[in-house]
Design an enzyme around this catalytic site. Structure first.
Site, PDB file in Angstrom:
ATOM      1  N   ASP A 130       1.143   5.346 -11.252  1.00 25.24           N
ATOM      2  CA  ASP A 130       1.513   5.029  -9.870  1.00 25.24           C
ATOM      3  C   ASP A 130       0.657   5.847  -8.919  1.00 25.24           C
ATOM      4  O   ASP A 130       0.156   6.918  -9.280  1.00 25.24           O
ATOM      5  CB  ASP A 130       2.984   5.389  -9.623  1.00 25.24           C
ATOM      6  CG  ASP A 130       3.951   4.467 -10.349  1.00 25.24           C
ATOM      7  OD1 ASP A 130       3.529   3.414 -10.850  1.00 25.24           O
ATOM      8  OD2 ASP A 130       5.148   4.824 -10.410  1.00 25.24           O
ATOM      9  N   ARG A 180      -3.428  -1.947 -10.028  1.00 25.40           N
ATOM     10  CA  ARG A 180      -2.283  -2.651  -9.448  1.00 25.40           C
ATOM     11  C   ARG A 180      -2.457  -2.480  -7.936  1.00 25.40           C
ATOM     12  O   ARG A 180      -2.302  -1.374  -7.421  1.00 25.40           O
ATOM     13  CB  ARG A 180      -0.969  -2.006  -9.896  1.00 25.40           C
ATOM     14  CG  ARG A 180       0.263  -2.566  -9.179  1.00 25.40           C
ATOM     15  CD  ARG A 180       1.421  -1.583  -9.163  1.00 25.40           C
ATOM     16  NE  ARG A 180       1.811  -1.147 -10.482  1.00 25.40           N
ATOM     17  CZ  ARG A 180       2.337   0.071 -10.712  1.00 25.40           C
ATOM     18  NH1 ARG A 180       2.538   0.934  -9.730  1.00 25.40           N
ATOM     19  NH2 ARG A 180       2.656   0.425 -11.940  1.00 25.40           N
TER      20      ARG A 180
HETATM   21  C1  LIG Z   1       5.344  -3.465  -9.059  1.00 27.82           C
HETATM   22  C2  LIG Z   1       5.139  -2.615  -7.846  1.00 27.82           C
HETATM   23  C3  LIG Z   1       4.647  -1.331  -8.007  1.00 27.82           C
HETATM   24  C4  LIG Z   1       4.428  -0.531  -6.877  1.00 27.82           C
HETATM   25  N1  LIG Z   1       3.810   0.681  -7.037  1.00 27.82           N
HETATM   26  C5  LIG Z   1       3.499   1.392  -5.940  1.00 27.82           C
HETATM   27  C6  LIG Z   1       2.732   2.601  -6.046  1.00 27.82           C
HETATM   28  O1  LIG Z   1       2.326   3.031  -7.132  1.00 27.82           O
HETATM   29  N2  LIG Z   1       2.455   3.274  -4.893  1.00 27.82           N
HETATM   30  C7  LIG Z   1       2.854   2.822  -3.662  1.00 27.82           C
HETATM   31  O2  LIG Z   1       2.554   3.461  -2.656  1.00 27.82           O
HETATM   32  N3  LIG Z   1       3.595   1.695  -3.543  1.00 27.82           N
HETATM   33  C8  LIG Z   1       3.924   0.974  -4.638  1.00 27.82           C
HETATM   34  N4  LIG Z   1       4.648  -0.184  -4.495  1.00 27.82           N
HETATM   35  C9  LIG Z   1       5.288  -0.506  -3.199  1.00 27.82           C
HETATM   36  C10 LIG Z   1       4.364  -1.252  -2.264  1.00 27.82           C
HETATM   37  O3  LIG Z   1       3.362  -0.365  -1.798  1.00 27.82           O
HETATM   38  C11 LIG Z   1       5.122  -1.848  -1.064  1.00 27.82           C
HETATM   39  O4  LIG Z   1       5.735  -0.816  -0.357  1.00 27.82           O
HETATM   40  C12 LIG Z   1       6.186  -2.849  -1.447  1.00 27.82           C
HETATM   41  O5  LIG Z   1       5.759  -3.683  -2.478  1.00 27.82           O
HETATM   42  C13 LIG Z   1       6.556  -3.740  -0.231  1.00 27.82           C
HETATM   43  O6  LIG Z   1       5.430  -4.465   0.174  1.00 27.82           O
HETATM   44  P1  LIG Z   1       5.258  -6.058  -0.081  1.00 27.82           P
HETATM   45  O7  LIG Z   1       3.843  -6.309  -0.475  1.00 27.82           O
HETATM   46  O8  LIG Z   1       6.282  -6.550  -1.018  1.00 27.82           O
HETATM   47  O9  LIG Z   1       5.383  -6.705   1.350  1.00 27.82           O
HETATM   48  P2  LIG Z   1       6.500  -6.618   2.472  1.00 27.82           P
HETATM   49  O10 LIG Z   1       5.921  -7.284   3.655  1.00 27.82           O
HETATM   50  O11 LIG Z   1       7.028  -5.235   2.617  1.00 27.82           O
HETATM   51  O12 LIG Z   1       7.671  -7.514   1.879  1.00 27.82           O
HETATM   52  C14 LIG Z   1       7.588  -8.932   1.768  1.00 27.82           C
HETATM   53  C15 LIG Z   1       8.986  -9.466   1.531  1.00 27.82           C
HETATM   54  O13 LIG Z   1       9.475  -9.008   0.277  1.00 27.82           O
HETATM   55  C16 LIG Z   1      10.843  -8.654   0.357  1.00 27.82           C
HETATM   56  N5  LIG Z   1      10.978  -7.217   0.126  1.00 27.82           N
HETATM   57  C17 LIG Z   1       9.995  -6.287   0.085  1.00 27.82           C
HETATM   58  N6  LIG Z   1      10.489  -5.069  -0.195  1.00 27.82           N
HETATM   59  C18 LIG Z   1      11.823  -5.228  -0.335  1.00 27.82           C
HETATM   60  C19 LIG Z   1      12.887  -4.357  -0.637  1.00 27.82           C
HETATM   61  N7  LIG Z   1      12.693  -3.077  -0.848  1.00 27.82           N
HETATM   62  N8  LIG Z   1      14.154  -4.873  -0.695  1.00 27.82           N
HETATM   63  C20 LIG Z   1      14.372  -6.180  -0.498  1.00 27.82           C
HETATM   64  N9  LIG Z   1      13.400  -7.067  -0.202  1.00 27.82           N
HETATM   65  C21 LIG Z   1      12.139  -6.603  -0.122  1.00 27.82           C
HETATM   66  C22 LIG Z   1      11.300  -9.059   1.737  1.00 27.82           C
HETATM   67  O14 LIG Z   1      11.772 -10.397   1.671  1.00 27.82           O
HETATM   68  C23 LIG Z   1      10.024  -8.986   2.531  1.00 27.82           C
HETATM   69  O15 LIG Z   1      10.050  -9.803   3.664  1.00 27.82           O
HETATM   70  C24 LIG Z   1       4.812  -1.015  -5.593  1.00 27.82           C
HETATM   71  C25 LIG Z   1       5.314  -2.311  -5.445  1.00 27.82           C
HETATM   72  C26 LIG Z   1       5.456  -3.106  -6.546  1.00 27.82           C
HETATM   73  C27 LIG Z   1       5.958  -4.507  -6.332  1.00 27.82           C
END
Ligand SMILES: Cc1cc2nc3c(=O)[nH]c(=O)nc-3n(C[C@H](O)[C@H](O)[C@H](O)COP(=O)(O)OP(=O)(O)OC[C@H]3O[C@@H](n4cnc5c(N)ncnc54)[C@H](O)[C@@H]3O)c2cc1C
Length: 303
Positions: A130, A180
């Site tokens: 991560d 990722r």
């Molecule tokens: C598999 C995975 C691994 C990750 N690893 C890391 C990492 O190593 N380091 C790091 O900094 N970040 C990590 N993240 C988090 C990432 O950086 C984002 O903060 C997170 O994925 C939200 O961004 P999004 O692209 O889904 O878009 P967004 O615009 O935030 O979300 C799009 C839509 O998804 C849904 N959604 C998103 N988050 C949530 C939630 N928490 N609860 C409910 N609904 C939600 C909502 O419907 C939202 O409108 C990871 C995310 C994933 C999916």
């Protein structure tokens, strides 16, 4: 504003103690966390596998304050890798290097990661690193880089919001990393990261095409329809098969979409956290969707 406050709260140890001990948060925690034990995580992994979805198991915990905690975390990861090999083949493990002590002693942390990589290699399991706050990000990337030639399957998260992201990706000239791509979940200063949500998404879209063109087997960690549709469209345009990249999503977020993508023939991997140290993880999930704050407050006051 709410997002910033929640990310600040994620770093607050006193609040962590209070919230973690409050039994009323249980319902909310169970939405995002598979359970406290490895057995519970494996059960969730097998249920997702039955739907054609892979998993990555994350043993919750970050930023240890003593090296013995990092040794304990490493041992727990080794147990997790063995359990995966026997009971949930195809699963990976995701690890934060702050949990292995990168903030305390880089060489000790590297030793712990090496131990995990060797056991994983012997067991046919992949390790995913991560990416955390920029205070430990560069050390994390350099530690990952040092092991890449010997363990080229290892994956590392890259945060589109970080201004250095493209330069970091370009810096791999010999062995190309499996990444990722994510937007980035941490509170960062404006000189380090893009703070405008629309600009972060635009950068994610740009890096998506770059990764599909230049890197082996990229993974896209997102629940955002615009990002997912873009990944599909670019892969289609470049003639890349649906099995040659991966969508990754978080446990408890957009479950129907996870199943829909798997049914469409895409590879989907769900990030499944387990363990008792759920507080910072949960607060970052709250920050991603401020509507969750109401749920959180309601659970705290027992509604
Ligand atoms: C598999 C995975 C691994 C990750 N690893 C890391 C990492 O190593 N380091 C790091 O900094 N970040 C990590 N993240 C988090 C990432 O950086 C984002 O903060 C997170 O994925 C939200 O961004 P999004 O692209 O889904 O878009 P967004 O615009 O935030 O979300 C799009 C839509 O998804 C849904 N959604 C998103 N988050 C949530 C939630 N928490 N609860 C409910 N609904 C939600 C909502 O419907 C939202 O409108 C990871 C995310 C994933 C999916």
């Amino acid at each position: 504003m709410i997002k910033k406050l929640l990310l600040l709260a994620a770093e607050n140890k006193r609040l962590e103690d209070r919230v973690s001990r409050n039994p009323l948060t249980k319902g909310l925690v169970s939405r995002y966390v598979a359970g406290t034990t490895l057995n519970e995580a494996i059960a969730v992994a097998r249920a997702l596998n039955a739907k054609g979805i892979d998993v990555s198991l994350d043993l919750l915990g970050e930023t240890v304050s003593e090296l013995r905690e990092s040794a304990a975390a490493t041992n727990a990861y080794v147990d997790t890798i063995h359990a995966i090999a026997e009971r949930a083949p195809g699963a990976t493990v995701s690890v934060k290097l702050s949990q292995l002590g990168v903030g305390l002693d880089r060489s000790v942390c590297a030793g712990h990661l090496k131990q995990m990589l060797e056991v994983a290699d012997q067991s046919g399991v992949t390790v995913e690193v991560d990416m955390e706050h920029s205070s430990v990000g560069p050390q994390t990337l350099e530690t990952y880089r040092s092991f890449l030639p010997s363990f080229p399957n290892t994956r590392v998260a890259q945060q589109a919001a970080l201004r250095r992201c493209q330069d970091d990706l370009n810096s791999f000239t010999d062995v190309k990393p499996r990444i990722r791509l994510v937007k980035g979940a941490y509170r960062e200063s404006i000189d380090k990261a893009i703070c405008d949500a629309g600009e972060v998404t635009a950068q994610f879209l740009h890096l998506t095409e770059w990764a599909l063109r230049n890197l082996p087997d990229p993974a896209f960690g997102t629940h955002d329809d615009a990002c997912i549709d873009h990944v599909k469209a670019v892969a289609d345009r470049l003639g890349i098969d649906r099995r040659d990249f991966e969508f990754q999503m978080l446990y408890g977020v957009r479950r129907n979409l996870q199943e829909k993508l798997a049914a469409e023939g895409y590879r989907v991997r769900v990030y499944v956290p387990f363990g008792s140290q759920w507080y910072p993880y949960l607060m970052r999930r709250m920050a991603e969707r401020p509507a969750n704050l109401l749920l959180f407050l309601r659970s705290l006051i027992g509604g």
